[in-house]
Design an enzyme around this catalytic site. Structure first.
Site, PDB file in Angstrom:
ATOM      1  N   ILE A 123       0.864  -1.178   0.000  1.00  0.00           N
ATOM      2  CA  ILE A 123       0.000   0.000   0.000  1.00  0.00           C
ATOM      3  C   ILE A 123       0.903   1.231   0.000  1.00  0.00           C
ATOM      4  O   ILE A 123       1.578   1.504   1.003  1.00  0.00           O
ATOM      5  CB  ILE A 123      -0.933  -0.001   1.233  1.00  0.00           C
ATOM      6  CG1 ILE A 123      -1.786  -1.275   1.236  1.00  0.00           C
ATOM      7  CG2 ILE A 123      -1.821   1.238   1.214  1.00  0.00           C
ATOM      8  CD1 ILE A 123      -2.631  -1.464   2.490  1.00  0.00           C
ATOM      9  N   CYS A 176      12.111  -7.093   1.730  1.00  0.00           N
ATOM     10  CA  CYS A 176      13.041  -6.014   2.097  1.00  0.00           C
ATOM     11  C   CYS A 176      13.529  -6.190   3.548  1.00  0.00           C
ATOM     12  O   CYS A 176      12.988  -6.992   4.319  1.00  0.00           O
ATOM     13  CB  CYS A 176      12.382  -4.647   1.915  1.00  0.00           C
ATOM     14  SG  CYS A 176      11.364  -4.126   3.312  1.00  0.00           S
ATOM     15  N   CYS A 178       4.932  -2.445   2.842  1.00  0.00           N
ATOM     16  CA  CYS A 178       5.108  -3.613   1.974  1.00  0.00           C
ATOM     17  C   CYS A 178       4.024  -4.661   2.220  1.00  0.00           C
ATOM     18  O   CYS A 178       3.453  -4.751   3.315  1.00  0.00           O
ATOM     19  CB  CYS A 178       6.451  -4.289   2.244  1.00  0.00           C
ATOM     20  SG  CYS A 178       7.882  -3.311   1.810  1.00  0.00           S
ATOM     21  N   GLU A 194       4.350  -7.820   2.711  1.00  0.00           N
ATOM     22  CA  GLU A 194       4.675  -8.769   3.781  1.00  0.00           C
ATOM     23  C   GLU A 194       4.204  -8.237   5.128  1.00  0.00           C
ATOM     24  O   GLU A 194       3.643  -8.964   5.949  1.00  0.00           O
ATOM     25  CB  GLU A 194       6.188  -9.015   3.847  1.00  0.00           C
ATOM     26  CG  GLU A 194       6.776  -9.687   2.625  1.00  0.00           C
ATOM     27  CD  GLU A 194       7.253  -8.695   1.572  1.00  0.00           C
ATOM     28  OE1 GLU A 194       6.579  -7.658   1.367  1.00  0.00           O
ATOM     29  OE2 GLU A 194       8.276  -8.971   0.932  1.00  0.00           O
TER      30      GLU A 194
END
Ligand code: THU
Length: 135
Positions: free
Chosen positions: A42, A85, A52, A54
């Site tokens: 988002i 990341c 992210c 995740e």
């Protein structure tokens, strides 16, 4: 479970809000209670406010009372697989002990790693107990 999680992550990716990067990511997690949760990235016009896929998936799980993640799938539409990341790796450490990670693309390519592979020697709550001096 790998196939199912990758499928859920692909579906979640459709909901990515990525008007700035156009880089859509989907994620799905399995918790120790056998529940699954999904997330998509988002973005925000103030770029640093972006979250992210995740982390969205993990926070979905944690905010539903699930505090241990045992498997994670991440899907992006890249030729070379796109790895989680650093910030997400650190967040995952907080909510997992022995996490399996599946990273996949839309063409069916995937790899399986552990969080220990991706973030060895992580900073954890144990480190906070080791403080020698308090100010
Ligand atoms: N992104 C993720 O959702 N997961 C990652 O592990 C890497 C990056 C997103 C954040 C941003 O919306 C876009 O991909 C480009 O960085």
């Amino acid at each position: 479970m790998r196939k199912k999680l990758i499928e859920l992550a692909k579906e979640a990716r459709e909901y990515a809000y990525a008007p700035y990067s156009n880089f859509k990511v989907g994620a799905a997690v399995l918790t120790s209670n056998g529940k699954t949760f999904t997330g998509a990235n988002i973005e925000n016009s103030s770029y640093g406010a972006t979250v992210c896929a995740e982390r969205v998936a993990v926070f979905n799980a944690v905010s539903a009372g699930e505090k241990e993640i045992v498997e994670l799938a991440v899907v992006a539409d890249t030729k070379e697989l796109s790895m989680p990341c650093g910030i997400c790796r650190q967040v995952l450490v907080e909510f997992s002990k022995d996490l399996k990670i599946y990273v996949a693309n839309l063409d069916g390519k995937f790899i399986e790693k552990t969080l220990e592979d991706l973030l060895p020697m992580a900073f954890t709550r144990e480190n906070l107990k080791g403080v020698k001096r308090n100010i």
